[in-house]
Design a protein around this motif. Structure first.
Motif: not given
Length: 216
Positions: A137-138, A172-174, A199-206
């Motif tokens: 979050h910016i 931004i999700l990164c 926030d929302r730390e965890g695994y993502y699909f890139k």
């Protein structure tokens, strides 16, 4: 750093010389999950002639199993496992079901058919990179929005959402590695007139330059 796996659970069917082949693929994280999926497919296809499977588990691909399930040795399970390996994916289980149609395929024909069943299922499931990341979050003033948006566009950083209150909040999700680069760039273009939260730390699909929340 992440690793390659498949996105969706799928089934894909084709016919070869009157035999019906159905490829099933699923993303799993434990060997017990792979075995449960195999048992599920076997239960759904009790009348099938064969339910051939292969799976690879672990980020280091440390667990690899397969079975020919009654087909001639080396004509079924190994080809399915080889397709998983050639795609460079892990945490993946593939079951190829065969309903025999009365015409023998020969060893070469079996290898091709089981390879095709696995390849079609994996393609339909979609190969993606699984990475660790978070939502950055910016927070900036309104007069800096254009500069930040331009910088994000130049760097191919996908803006997931923009929230307008007393300040502008850009989300931004990164990946964690990219997060530090983004922060440095935003600090520079705003002359330090910004703040960050995550926030929302965890695994993502890139996929390409964008992260997507993982659906379990």
């Amino acid at each position: 750093m992440g690793y390659l796996t498949i996105k969706d659970e799928v089934s894909s069917e084709f016919e070869e010389k009157k035999s019906v082949f159905i490829g099933h693929a699923k993303r799993v994280y434990e060997e017990e999950d792979a075995k449960a999926f195999i048992d599920k497919i076997r239960g759904e296809h009790k009348e099938a002639t064969h339910n051939v499977y292969a799976y690879i588990i672990g980020e280091n691909m440390g667990i690899q199993r397969y079975t020919d399930d009654g087909e001639p040795q080396g004509t079924a399970g190994v080809p399915v496992l080889d397709v998983i390996k050639k795609n460079g994916i892990t945490n993946t289980v593939v079951v190829v079901t065969r309903y025999f149609g009365g015409i023998l395929l020969g060893k070469g024909g079996l290898v091709r058919a089981y390879s095709k069943g696995a390849a079609q299922a994996i393609k339909e499931a979609g190969v993606v990179e699984r990475v660790q990341g978070a939502a950055l979050h910016i927070f900036i003033e309104y007069d800096l929005l254009g500069k930040v948006q331009y910088s994000c566009g130049q760097n191919s950083w996908h803006i997931e959402d923009t929230i307008y209150t007393d300040k502008v909040e850009i989300i931004i999700l990164c990946t964690f590695e990219l997060m530090e680069d983004i922060k440095k760039e935003i600090v520079q273009v705003t002359s330090g007139k910004c703040s960050f939260e995550k926030d929302r730390e965890g695994y993502y699909f890139k996929i390409d330059n964008r992260l997507f929340m993982e659906e379990i």
